[in-house]
Motif scaffolding. Structure first.
Motif, PDB file in Angstrom:
ATOM      1  N   THR A 194       1.078  -1.253  -0.243  1.00 32.39           N
ATOM      2  CA  THR A 194      -0.496  -0.379   0.145  1.00 32.39           C
ATOM      3  C   THR A 194       0.785   1.757  -0.182  1.00 32.39           C
ATOM      4  OG1 THR A 194      -0.256  -0.693   2.526  1.00 32.39           O
ATOM      5  CG2 THR A 194      -1.860  -1.212   1.008  1.00 32.39           C
ATOM      6  N   ASN A 195       2.111   1.584   0.230  1.00 27.30           N
ATOM      7  CA  ASN A 195       2.817   2.411   0.486  1.00 27.30           C
ATOM      8  C   ASN A 195       3.446   2.599  -1.338  1.00 27.30           C
ATOM      9  OD1 ASN A 195       5.356   1.009   0.128  1.00 27.30           O
ATOM     10  ND2 ASN A 195       6.143   1.247   2.707  1.00 27.30           N
ATOM     11  N   GLY A 196       3.403   1.572  -1.830  1.00 31.88           N
ATOM     12  CA  GLY A 196       3.973   1.225  -3.097  1.00 31.88           C
ATOM     13  C   GLY A 196       5.254   1.003  -3.501  1.00 31.88           C
ATOM     14  N   ASP A 197       5.936   0.111  -2.624  1.00 30.63           N
ATOM     15  CA  ASP A 197       6.825  -0.149  -2.898  1.00 30.63           C
ATOM     16  C   ASP A 197       6.411  -1.938  -3.489  1.00 30.63           C
ATOM     17  OD1 ASP A 197       8.833   1.496  -1.622  1.00 30.63           O
ATOM     18  OD2 ASP A 197       8.987   0.535   0.674  1.00 30.63           O
ATOM     19  N   ASN A 198       8.029  -2.602  -3.943  1.00 31.07           N
ATOM     20  CA  ASN A 198       7.010  -3.706  -5.026  1.00 31.07           C
ATOM     21  C   ASN A 198       8.204  -4.609  -4.186  1.00 31.07           C
ATOM     22  OD1 ASN A 198       5.220  -2.514  -6.975  1.00 31.07           O
ATOM     23  ND2 ASN A 198       6.495  -1.592  -7.820  1.00 31.07           N
ATOM     24  N   PHE A 199       7.753  -5.988  -4.868  1.00 24.19           N
ATOM     25  CA  PHE A 199       8.976  -7.239  -4.777  1.00 24.19           C
ATOM     26  C   PHE A 199       8.568  -8.106  -5.486  1.00 24.19           C
ATOM     27  CE2 PHE A 199       5.772  -8.761  -1.424  1.00 24.19           C
ATOM     28  CZ  PHE A 199       5.772  -9.794  -2.136  1.00 24.19           C
ATOM     29  N   TYR A 200       9.370  -8.852  -6.016  1.00 25.79           N
ATOM     30  CA  TYR A 200       9.064  -9.966  -7.440  1.00 25.79           C
ATOM     31  C   TYR A 200       9.110 -11.170  -6.650  1.00 25.79           C
ATOM     32  CZ  TYR A 200       8.475  -6.134 -10.868  1.00 25.79           C
ATOM     33  OH  TYR A 200       7.669  -4.815 -11.797  1.00 25.79           O
ATOM     34  N   ALA A 201       8.500 -12.161  -7.345  1.00 24.93           N
ATOM     35  CA  ALA A 201       8.563 -13.569  -7.010  1.00 24.93           C
ATOM     36  C   ALA A 201       8.367 -14.725  -7.618  1.00 24.93           C
ATOM     37  CB  ALA A 201       7.713 -13.186  -5.466  1.00 24.93           C
TER      38      ALA A 201
ATOM     39  N   VAL B  21      11.706  -6.301   9.002  1.00 23.45           N
ATOM     40  CA  VAL B  21      10.519  -6.118   7.379  1.00 23.45           C
ATOM     41  C   VAL B  21       9.631  -5.428   8.554  1.00 23.45           C
ATOM     42  CG1 VAL B  21       8.824  -7.478   6.220  1.00 23.45           C
ATOM     43  CG2 VAL B  21      11.030  -8.023   6.127  1.00 23.45           C
ATOM     44  N   LYS B  22       9.166  -5.537   9.261  1.00 24.01           N
ATOM     45  CA  LYS B  22       7.954  -5.311  10.243  1.00 24.01           C
ATOM     46  C   LYS B  22       8.028  -3.614  10.828  1.00 24.01           C
ATOM     47  CE  LYS B  22       5.195  -6.536  14.393  1.00 24.01           C
ATOM     48  NZ  LYS B  22       5.153  -7.441  15.906  1.00 24.01           N
ATOM     49  N   ASN B  23       9.350  -3.674  11.065  1.00 26.44           N
ATOM     50  CA  ASN B  23       8.982  -1.786  11.487  1.00 26.44           C
ATOM     51  C   ASN B  23       9.619  -0.973  10.526  1.00 26.44           C
ATOM     52  OD1 ASN B  23       8.244  -2.609  14.241  1.00 26.44           O
ATOM     53  ND2 ASN B  23      10.409  -3.876  14.853  1.00 26.44           N
ATOM     54  N   TYR B  24      10.248  -1.300   9.668  1.00 24.79           N
ATOM     55  CA  TYR B  24      10.686  -0.435   8.432  1.00 24.79           C
ATOM     56  C   TYR B  24       9.974   0.806   8.148  1.00 24.79           C
ATOM     57  CZ  TYR B  24      11.370   0.795   4.009  1.00 24.79           C
ATOM     58  OH  TYR B  24      11.878   2.409   2.294  1.00 24.79           O
ATOM     59  N   LYS B  25      10.395   1.677   8.034  1.00 24.69           N
ATOM     60  CA  LYS B  25       9.528   2.874   7.823  1.00 24.69           C
ATOM     61  C   LYS B  25      10.137   3.861   6.487  1.00 24.69           C
ATOM     62  CE  LYS B  25       7.713   3.332  12.309  1.00 24.69           C
ATOM     63  NZ  LYS B  25       7.185   2.389  11.805  1.00 24.69           N
ATOM     64  N   LYS B  26       9.334   4.271   5.505  1.00 24.52           N
ATOM     65  CA  LYS B  26       9.934   4.167   4.330  1.00 24.52           C
ATOM     66  C   LYS B  26      10.351   6.059   4.454  1.00 24.52           C
ATOM     67  CE  LYS B  26       8.525   4.552  -0.271  1.00 24.52           C
ATOM     68  NZ  LYS B  26       7.465   4.272  -1.054  1.00 24.52           N
ATOM     69  N   PRO B  27      11.396   5.991   3.674  1.00 20.66           N
ATOM     70  CA  PRO B  27      11.927   7.857   4.073  1.00 20.66           C
ATOM     71  C   PRO B  27      11.229   8.845   3.071  1.00 20.66           C
ATOM     72  CG  PRO B  27      13.427   6.480   2.395  1.00 20.66           C
ATOM     73  CD  PRO B  27      12.447   5.387   3.178  1.00 20.66           C
ATOM     74  N   GLU B  28      10.891   9.966   4.013  1.00 20.92           N
ATOM     75  CA  GLU B  28       9.959  11.097   3.141  1.00 20.92           C
ATOM     76  C   GLU B  28      10.402  11.332   2.018  1.00 20.92           C
ATOM     77  OE1 GLU B  28       6.617  11.448   5.188  1.00 20.92           O
ATOM     78  OE2 GLU B  28       6.824  10.514   6.310  1.00 20.92           O
TER      79      GLU B  28
END
Length: 163
Positions: free
Chosen positions: A86-93, A156-163
């Motif tokens: 939801t914050n826009g970050d992606n991953f591929y699996a 992973v749980k506590n990651y804060k996306k830089p503003e």
């Protein structure tokens, strides 16, 4: 003998402390394009559109595309999924069927995180397991789990996306 028992108990306690699990659930709809090559050989082009939920409160959407083959009742697959948090970050699996068949009720897949942004960089290279269950009207549910270290789970749980 007491020393050996103490070592075994200590090992079990330490391994439990350093292991964690990330659980992922997916719910969505899928589409198949199918070639019936012969009675014993089928070829599918598969895609889906779904949402994902994790047990640590991270949610988003997932889109997958890939191929599935059934030859003599043995399934193989090569599926790539793009997950968008939801914050826009992606991953591929990438996913491969390891047990079951597309023409049965469920399959088990092995999957690997190939690339990721933000918190998902922590998971790159991680190999996990998942189970796909088809439902009615081209709907499905999927559950996956990744055995990771406690430290990785916390990052992973506590990651804060830089503003």
């Amino acid at each position: 003998m007491k020393t050996l028992l103490k070592i075994i108990i200590a090992f079990l306690m330490v391994s439990k402390v350093f292991s964690a699990e990330l659980k992922i659930e997916v719910f969505g709809s899928d589409n198949y394009f199918k070639y019936d090559v012969s009675e014993t050989q089928k070829f599918f082009v598969w895609s889906n559109n779904a949402v994902f939920l994790t047990d640590i409160g991270i949610n988003g959407s997932v889109e997958c595309k890939g191929i599935l083959e059934i030859i003599d009742s043995i399934s193989s697959s090569n599926i790539m999924c793009k997950w968008t948090e939801t914050n826009g970050d992606n991953f591929y699996a990438q996913f491969f069927v390891s047990r079951g068949s597309v023409d049965q009720d469920a399959t088990v897949q092995k999957f690997e995180f190939l690339s990721g942004e933000g918190r998902w960089e922590e998971m790159v290279g991680q190999k996990c397991l998942g189970a796909y269950t088809p439902l009615v009207d081209s709907k499905f549910m999927w559950q996956g789990k990744c055995d990771i270290t406690n430290k990785t789970l916390e990052r992973v749980k506590n990651y804060k996306k830089p503003e």
